[in-house]
Design a protein around this motif. Structure first.
Motif, PDB file in Angstrom:
ATOM      1  N   PRO A 289      -9.855 -28.806 -30.334  1.00 12.51           N
ATOM      2  CA  PRO A 289      -9.822 -27.349 -30.535  1.00 12.51           C
ATOM      3  C   PRO A 289     -11.001 -26.842 -31.379  1.00 12.51           C
ATOM      4  N   ASN A 290     -11.402 -25.590 -31.066  1.00 12.98           N
ATOM      5  CA  ASN A 290     -12.357 -24.823 -31.899  1.00 12.98           C
ATOM      6  C   ASN A 290     -13.619 -25.624 -32.205  1.00 12.98           C
ATOM      7  N   LYS A 291     -14.188 -26.243 -31.175  1.00 13.53           N
ATOM      8  CA  LYS A 291     -15.411 -27.028 -31.342  1.00 13.53           C
ATOM      9  C   LYS A 291     -16.553 -26.398 -30.533  1.00 13.53           C
ATOM     10  N   LYS A 292     -17.727 -26.316 -31.171  1.00 12.26           N
ATOM     11  CA  LYS A 292     -18.914 -25.821 -30.478  1.00 12.26           C
ATOM     12  C   LYS A 292     -19.477 -26.921 -29.591  1.00 12.26           C
TER      13      LYS A 292
ATOM     14  N   GLY B 217      -8.134 -26.326 -26.885  1.00 12.02           N
ATOM     15  CA  GLY B 217      -9.170 -27.195 -26.344  1.00 12.02           C
ATOM     16  C   GLY B 217      -9.700 -26.747 -24.998  1.00 12.02           C
ATOM     17  N   MET B 218      -9.409 -25.483 -24.595  1.00 13.16           N
ATOM     18  CA  MET B 218      -9.839 -24.972 -23.296  1.00 13.16           C
ATOM     19  C   MET B 218     -11.199 -24.274 -23.399  1.00 13.16           C
TER      20      MET B 218
ATOM     21  N   ALA C 266     -11.859 -25.718 -18.011  1.00 12.08           N
ATOM     22  CA  ALA C 266     -11.675 -27.153 -18.293  1.00 12.08           C
ATOM     23  C   ALA C 266     -10.967 -27.325 -19.636  1.00 12.08           C
ATOM     24  N   LEU C 267     -10.216 -28.452 -19.781  1.00 14.54           N
ATOM     25  CA  LEU C 267      -9.574 -28.825 -21.043  1.00 14.54           C
ATOM     26  C   LEU C 267     -10.324 -30.016 -21.616  1.00 14.54           C
ATOM     27  N   ILE C 268     -10.785 -29.890 -22.849  1.00 14.88           N
ATOM     28  CA  ILE C 268     -11.583 -30.930 -23.488  1.00 14.88           C
ATOM     29  C   ILE C 268     -10.670 -31.759 -24.398  1.00 14.88           C
ATOM     30  N   LEU C 269     -10.624 -33.118 -24.185  1.00 13.79           N
ATOM     31  CA  LEU C 269      -9.798 -34.021 -24.990  1.00 13.79           C
ATOM     32  C   LEU C 269     -10.661 -34.816 -25.949  1.00 13.79           C
TER      33      LEU C 269
ATOM     34  N   THR D 214     -20.872 -22.655 -25.763  1.00 16.62           N
ATOM     35  CA  THR D 214     -19.527 -22.090 -25.850  1.00 16.62           C
ATOM     36  C   THR D 214     -18.729 -22.780 -26.956  1.00 16.62           C
ATOM     37  N   MET D 215     -17.437 -22.453 -27.068  1.00 14.19           N
ATOM     38  CA  MET D 215     -16.553 -23.054 -28.069  1.00 14.19           C
ATOM     39  C   MET D 215     -15.155 -23.176 -27.440  1.00 14.19           C
TER      40      MET D 215
END
Length: 678
Positions: A49-52, A80-81, A28-31, A74-75
């Motif tokens: 990007p780079n978010k826990k 952002g994937m 998944a891509l997180i926006l 996860t991170m």
């Protein structure tokens, strides 16, 4: 335009099988929800990007029931994937590998946690079975596979499986059957077979290689084992004939059955077997050869038989027996007995007496001293001198130069890691598991305990020397000593079944009273003593009971003895015995009994009878007699029958006397009538 969701994150998501692992691949891509999309423009700030973060997956079946839930931390990457495998997270409900993929509809619900609470991310249907290779297959009808079927995981069959053709397990892989395997035809096993549960073979089993059975192995028909190695072999059968037959068809010196135990022979000291010299073999060498000649067709007269015993042995035996008796007398009477000297002690006749106390005078005038009469003493003097040996010890007969017939010294050396009586080669039991006998190993300690340290055994050896026939006693005693030596030199196994008696532990009335095997005792209020007065029952102390009941509490066994209730038991008897005699407690010699023939038994003898002898021992003196106790043999019925016979005899005599009295009475009446008429 701004997103309508709190987190409208999913730009792209895919679900596919991960063949190498147990799980479903999820991407998944997180926006970022705070940024807006601008038509025709790339806004780099839209990605997250780079978010826990935490993702929660839930699989729901067609009925809306949750089958599985897990959470994964996860991170996102720099784009952002996220890339996850559903099934490898921390499950909070259910087991992923136990989900039944049976073709029915299932939904996948995805939730995301960025700030401490979960928010729905998606809820979509899984419209296909997510496995190209199935863990569980449910087939309600026939399953026909035309090609090869490969199982990289487990194959679980709950029902019956019919194999109409060969089953081949290759690559050296183990095959485990935890349920039943029915084989109607021949089975050839060319390598190892491991069976974890029960296996029933109703036809021929041919094994060319090694076979290991870790659990029960049941054979209902005939079986031939050319080489069988098992941890435990349990053979059960309902058969009127022999249960097992071991047949060695070797026509040479083939043997039968070999049983090995995991310790060392009881007499093997590491380089040789322990051995003691028989003191009688050389002494009787000539006599033994003479008897051998007689047994091989020679003839002999009674006087020759009497002359076989060397005179020196008769003298030696008599001297040693006499010395043993005199030593007991000396010790029992505390001989020698002597008297100390008779001495009159120093005696005070008159004590010192003060007659005048004296006077203290004024200064310058001498004091008047005290006046005392001196004491008068009579000095000590001896009236009679000491007599140290008024009654001296009875001297022993010199035995210099005479042969020694004493019991040989049995070595006390204990072999390292020796087999003992606890190691049983063969055990015999009844159907409830009660041991009736054993063939067991022996150590040197076991041998000593059963012979020279056993009061019963030693008493029997001593009894062999006693009797009216001096020559017979010496010969019998010599044979006992020779047999003892021979038994030790052949130490290895013993055949044990006790003396066949059932015993129970009973407490002694007097804790300080010493009782030993074979003692005849009285039972009073459930306790035992050698005092026969007011006895409720007469019993005997058991030697080695085969069954022991009423076991005392731990630490209390010394307070009582094992008492024989039923069976055969050695009993202490004084005097000669014939088989069938009653053994009756002797009130004069505590612990011992005497033998009384059944025809000479009196009513009071039956009260003190402990049992009946099953030995013939004509020698006089003390001995142990095998006696049957607690077995009803109709003795009281015989006594009552005799009483009834005597009663009938008395009644018949009384009837005859009564008839005679009636005749005499009638004659007397007639005489009176005649008298009156005259």
């Amino acid at each position: 335009m701004k997103k309508l969701f709190v987190f409208a994150f999913i730009l792209f998501a895919s679900i596919k099988l991960t063949a190498q692992t147990d799980g479903i691949s999820y991407q998944a891509l997180i926006l970022n929800p705070k940024n807006q999309e601008i038509p025709g423009q790339d806004v780099s700030g839209n990605i997250f990007p780079n978010k826990k973060l935490e993702i929660r997956f839930t699989i729901i079946n067609a009925a809306g029931v949750v089958e599985y839930t897990e959470v994964q931390s996860t991170m996102t990457d720099s784009y952002g994937m996220i890339n996850l495998v559903i099934g490898q997270g921390a499950p909070s409900y259910g087991v992923f590998t136990k989900i039944m993929w049976d073709g029915t509809k299932k939904d996948l619900k995805v939730e995301i946690n960025l700030n401490g609470s979960y928010t729905d991310l998606s809820n979509q249907a899984l419209l296909f079975t997510p496995y190209a290779y199935h863990r569980d297959i449910m087939a309600t009808g026939d399953l026909l596979v035309a090609g090869k079927v490969g199982f990289s995981g487990d194959l679980i069959v709950e029902g019956t499986t019919d194999l109409n053709k060969s089953l081949t397990v290759k690559n050296g892989s183990a095959t485990q059957l935890t349920g039943s395997l029915d084989v109607d035809g021949a089975v050839a096993m060319n390598n190892a077979v491991t069976v974890g549960g029960a296996t029933s073979l109703k036809s021929t089993l041919t094994v060319d290689g090694a076979m290991q059975v870790n659990n029960s192995f049941t054979v209902t028909g005939p079986a031939v084992f050319n080489d069988l190695g098992v941890r435990t072999l349990n053979v059960k059968s309902d058969n009127s004939a022999f249960v097992a037959t071991f047949e060695n068809q070797n026509g040479g010196n083939g043997d039968g059955l070999l049983i090995k135990l995991g310790r060392t022979h009881g007499a093997w000291n590491g380089s040789s077997y322990l051995n003691i010299e028989n003191p009688l073999v050389n002494a009787f060498d000539g006599q033994i050869n003479t008897v051998k000649g007689w047994l091989n067709g020679g003839s002999f007269s009674p006087i020759q038989l009497l002359n076989l015993m060397p005179a020196t042995f008769i003298a030696g035996a008599m001297a040693q027996i006499t010395n043993s008796i005199t030593s007991s007398i000396n010790d029992g009477l505390n001989l020698p007995i002597g008297f100390d000297a008779v001495v009159v002690p120093k005696t005070l006749i008159l004590p010192e007496v003060e007659i005048f106390p004296g006077i203290t005078m004024p200064p310058g005038i001498p004091d008047i001293p005290k006046v005392r009469t001196p004491k008068v003493e009579l000095p000590s003097f001896e009236i009679l001198p000491a007599i140290p040996n008024l009654i001296p010890r009875i001297p022993n007969i010199p035995t210099d130069g005479l042969p020694n017939l004493s019991i040989p010294e049995i070595p006390s050396q204990v072999v390292t890691n020796s087999l003992t009586k606890e190691n049983q080669y063969v055990t015999f039991q009844d159907k409830e598991g009660r041991t009736t006998g054993t063939i067991r190993a022996q150590s040197t300690k076991d041998f000593r305990d059963n012979t020279i340290l056993d009061n019963v055994y030693v008493l029997n050896v001593v009894a062999s020397f006693t009797g009216i026939d001096l020559l017979g006693g010496i010969a019998s005693g010599s044979a006992q000593i020779s047999n003892l030596t021979d038994r030790f030199n052949k130490l290895g196994v013993e055949y044990s079944s006790g003396n066949g008696d059932y015993a129970e532990w009973l407490e002694r009335i007097d804790q300080n009273e010493y009782l030993s095997a074979g003692d005849i005792v009285a039972v009073k209020g459930g306790k035992i003593t050698r005092d026969l007065s007011n006895a409720e029952q007469i019993m005997a102390v058991s030697h080695h009971p085969i069954i022991l009941g009423n076991t005392p509490e731990k630490g209390k066994s010394f307070m009582g003895n094992d008492i024989a209730f039923m069976g055969q038991v050695p009993v202490k008897v004084m005097g000669s015995v014939q088989s069938g005699d009653y053994i009756v407690a002797n009130s004069k010699i505590k612990g011992y009994g005497i033998a009384i023939h059944p025809d000479k038994m009196k009513a009071e003898d039956h009260v003190l009878a402990v049992g009946r002898a099953w030995d013939n021992m004509p020698n006089e003196g003390p001995k142990m007699v095998n006696t049957v106790v607690g077995v009803h043999n109709g003795d009281w019925a015989k006594i009552i029958t005799k009483i009834e016979e005597k009663q009938k005899l008395y009644e018949d005599k009384f009837d005859k006397i009564e008839a005679t009295m009636k005749i005499l009475d009638k004659k007397a009446d007639n005489l009176l009538l005649i008298d009156q008429n005259n």
